[in-house]
Design a protein around this motif. Structure first.
Motif, PDB file in Angstrom:
ATOM      1  N   VAL A 157       0.848  -1.198   0.000  1.00 39.63           N
ATOM      2  CA  VAL A 157       0.000   0.000   0.000  1.00 39.63           C
ATOM      3  C   VAL A 157       0.884   1.247   0.000  1.00 39.63           C
ATOM      4  N   PRO A 158       1.087   1.900  -1.155  1.00 36.81           N
ATOM      5  CA  PRO A 158       1.836   3.168  -1.175  1.00 36.81           C
ATOM      6  C   PRO A 158       1.045   4.264  -0.456  1.00 36.81           C
ATOM      7  N   CYS A 159       1.737   5.088   0.301  1.00 38.67           N
ATOM      8  CA  CYS A 159       1.068   6.138   1.077  1.00 38.67           C
ATOM      9  C   CYS A 159       1.803   7.466   0.928  1.00 38.67           C
ATOM     10  N   TYR A 160       1.035   8.509   0.656  1.00 45.34           N
ATOM     11  CA  TYR A 160       1.592   9.857   0.634  1.00 45.34           C
ATOM     12  C   TYR A 160       0.572  10.799   1.275  1.00 45.34           C
ATOM     13  N   ASN A 161       0.891  11.278   2.475  1.00 46.38           N
ATOM     14  CA  ASN A 161       0.004  12.159   3.234  1.00 46.38           C
ATOM     15  C   ASN A 161      -1.395  11.541   3.382  1.00 46.38           C
ATOM     16  N   GLU A 162      -1.435  10.366   3.983  1.00 44.54           N
ATOM     17  CA  GLU A 162      -2.694   9.618   4.114  1.00 44.54           C
ATOM     18  C   GLU A 162      -3.147   9.486   5.557  1.00 44.54           C
ATOM     19  N   GLU A 163      -2.822  10.455   6.409  1.00 42.73           N
ATOM     20  CA  GLU A 163      -3.186  10.333   7.815  1.00 42.73           C
ATOM     21  C   GLU A 163      -4.696  10.300   8.031  1.00 42.73           C
ATOM     22  N   ASP A 164      -5.468  10.922   7.149  1.00 44.89           N
ATOM     23  CA  ASP A 164      -6.921  10.953   7.316  1.00 44.89           C
ATOM     24  C   ASP A 164      -7.570   9.597   7.057  1.00 44.89           C
ATOM     25  N   VAL A 165      -7.017   8.853   6.114  1.00 44.65           N
ATOM     26  CA  VAL A 165      -7.661   7.610   5.691  1.00 44.65           C
ATOM     27  C   VAL A 165      -6.989   6.371   6.274  1.00 44.65           C
ATOM     28  N   ARG A 216       4.500  14.284   4.550  1.00 44.46           N
ATOM     29  CA  ARG A 216       4.798  15.422   5.422  1.00 44.46           C
ATOM     30  C   ARG A 216       3.851  15.497   6.617  1.00 44.46           C
ATOM     31  N   ASP A 217       2.921  14.552   6.714  1.00 41.64           N
ATOM     32  CA  ASP A 217       1.991  14.555   7.835  1.00 41.64           C
ATOM     33  C   ASP A 217       2.331  13.409   8.790  1.00 41.64           C
ATOM     34  N   LEU A 218       1.340  12.851   9.473  1.00 40.60           N
ATOM     35  CA  LEU A 218       1.571  11.816  10.471  1.00 40.60           C
ATOM     36  C   LEU A 218       1.490  10.400   9.906  1.00 40.60           C
ATOM     37  N   THR A 219       1.587  10.264   8.600  1.00 40.75           N
ATOM     38  CA  THR A 219       1.451   8.943   7.981  1.00 40.75           C
ATOM     39  C   THR A 219       2.453   7.944   8.543  1.00 40.75           C
ATOM     40  N   TRP A 220       3.735   8.296   8.609  1.00 38.02           N
ATOM     41  CA  TRP A 220       4.737   7.347   9.092  1.00 38.02           C
ATOM     42  C   TRP A 220       4.546   7.036  10.575  1.00 38.02           C
ATOM     43  N   PHE A 221       4.136   8.021  11.349  1.00 33.71           N
ATOM     44  CA  PHE A 221       3.848   7.784  12.766  1.00 33.71           C
ATOM     45  C   PHE A 221       2.737   6.753  12.921  1.00 33.71           C
ATOM     46  N   LEU A 222       1.691   6.874  12.115  1.00 28.87           N
ATOM     47  CA  LEU A 222       0.583   5.917  12.176  1.00 28.87           C
ATOM     48  C   LEU A 222       1.024   4.523  11.743  1.00 28.87           C
TER      49      LEU A 222
END
Length: 342
Positions: A21-29, A64-70
Motif C-alpha cells: 500500500v503506497p502512502c503519501y500524506n494519508e493520515e486521514d484515511v 509530510r503529515d503523520l502517515t509514518w507515525f501511524l
C-alpha cells in the motif's frame, strides 16, 4: 517455499501474501484502511487462505503529515488504534524523500520479493479499490493465473471530463502499440515469478501499467466497483495525470518522434508551396497581399519547431535521467528494523 499462491482446501501450505500500500500524506484515511485490511486478513487467515506470516506493507513516500507515525503505531501497538493485537499484520518502509507513486509501488513489490512472499497485491490507501476483490484474486491465482488484474466494471464515480480523458488515454496508448489493461490502475495480484521478472526492469522512467502486461505470463481479471475516496484529497490532480500520461507514452513508444519527422516533411512541403506563391505574388506586383501568408508561414513553422523540440526534449530528458544511474528511491527507515536498501 512454493512459487504459487495456493488457496484451495487441498493446498498443503497457505501462501504468504504481502499487500503493498503506497502512502503519501494519508493520515486521514489510514486508520480506516488499516481496520478494513486487518479484518480482511483475519478473515482470509481464518479460512486458511493465507499464512499467518502474511503482511500489509505500507510504503511511506516521504509524507509530510503523520502517515509514518501511524504506520509505526500499527506495527508496534495496533491495539492503540482499536485493532486486535492477535496477528501482527502491519509493517512499513519509509522513503527519505518523496519519489512518486510508481517508485513507492515498485519498492513495496521488491521488498515483498526480497522477503520471500509467495504473492503480492498492490492497492491504493484511499479505499477506492474494493478490498473484497482480494478473495477472488487469490482464487484465480490458485487456478493458474500468475497475474490477476483488478478491473473497474464502470467509471460512474468519475466526472465526465475524467471519463473522457481516461478513454482517450487508453485509446492513444493502444494506438501507440502499448499493451495495457483498460480501466485497470495499480490494483493487481502478482505471483513470485512475475515479481522476479519485474525486478529485471531497471529504468528510472517507471510506468508499471505498461510494464506488468509486457511481462507475459498467464493473466486473469477480477471486476469490481470503484468507490469514492474515503477521506482526504486525491493525490492525482490534473497536472500529475498529464505527467503520468507523458511518462507512459515516452516509456513505451517512439512514435511521437516519428510524428515530428512527418510534421517536418509536411512543413517543408508547405514551405515550397509558399515559395511558389511568393514568387507569383512578386511577379504580379501584389507584394502587400503576401504579407499575411508570410506571417502565417513564420508562425506555423516556428510553432512546429517549438513543438518538435518539446517532443524530442521529453525523450532526451528521459535518456538523461536513465544515464545518471541514480537509485529510484532511498529507504531511510523500516518498522522491522532491517537495514535500508535503495
Amino acid at each position: 517455499m512454493t512459487n504459487d499462491c495456493r488457496v484451495s482446501a487441498s493446498s498443503p501450505v497457505a501462501p504468504r501474501l504481502c499487500v503493498v500500500v503506497p502512502c503519501y500524506n494519508e493520515e486521514d484515511v489510514l486508520p480506516e484502511t488499516s481496520r478494513r485490511l486487518s479484518e480482511k486478513l483475519d478473515s482470509l487467515f481464518g479460512r486458511g487462505a493465507i499464512s499467518k506470516d502474511s503482511r500489509v506493507l505500507f510504503v511511506n513516500d516521504g509524507s509530510r503529515d503523520l502517515t509514518w507515525f501511524l504506520i509505526r503505531t500499527l506495527h508496534d501497538d495496533p491495539s492503540s488504534m482499536g485493532l486486535s493485537p492477535r496477528q501482527p499484520w502491519f509493517s512499513g518502509i519509509s522513503f527519505a524523500h518523496n519519489e512518486g507513486h510508481q517508485n513507492a509501488l515498485y519498492a513495496g513489490l521488491m521488498e515483498a520479493l526480497d522477503r520471500g512472499y509467495d504473492c503480492a497485491i498492490s492497492l491504493d490507501a484511499d479505499l477506492q479499490d474494493d478490498i473484497d476483490a482480494i478473495d477472488e484474486m487469490l482464487v484465480k491465482h490458485d487456478a493458474g493465473a500468475e497475474i490477476v488484474y483488478g478491473v473497474r466494471s464502470n467509471r460512474d464515480t468519475d466526472t465526465a471530463f475524467k471519463r473522457g480523458t481516461a478513454g482517450m488515454f487508453y485509446d492513444l496508448m493502444a494506438w501507440l502499440g502499448v499493451e495495457m489493461v483498460s480501466n485497470c490502475a495499480d490494483y493487481r495480484l502478482m505471483g513470485r515469478r512475475s515479481l522476479e521478472a519485474l525486478s529485471q526492469y531497471t529504468e528510472v522512467n517507471l510506468f508499471l501499467r505498461g510494464i506488468v502486461p509486457a511481462l507475459g505470463f498467464t493473466t486473469d481479471v477480477v471486476y469490481y466497483v470503484r468507490a469514492e475516496r474515503f477521506a482526504g484529497e486525491s493525490k492525482y490532480p490534473l497536472k500529475k495525470m498529464v505527467s503520468f500520461a507523458l511518462e507512459g507514452i515516452t516509456s513505451f513508444s517512439v512514435k511521437p518522434i516519428r510524428w515530428v519527422t512527418m510534421l517536418g516533411i509536411v512543413s517543408l512541403a508547405v514551405s515550397f508551396i509558399m515559395v511558389v506563391y511568393t514568387l507569383v505574388q512578386a511577379f504580379t506586383g501584389h507584394v502587400v497581399a503576401g504579407w499575411s501568408s508570410l506571417m502565417v508561414s513564420i508562425w506555423f513553422v516556428g510553432g512546429l519547431v517549438m513543438v518538435s523540440l518539446g517532443v524530442v526534449g521529453e525523450y532526451v530528458g528521459r535518456i538523461y535521467l536513465e544515464s545518471k544511474g541514480r537509485p529510484r528511491y532511498i529507504i531511510s527507515e523500516t518498522t522491522d528494523g532491517e537495514l535500508p536498501r535503495a
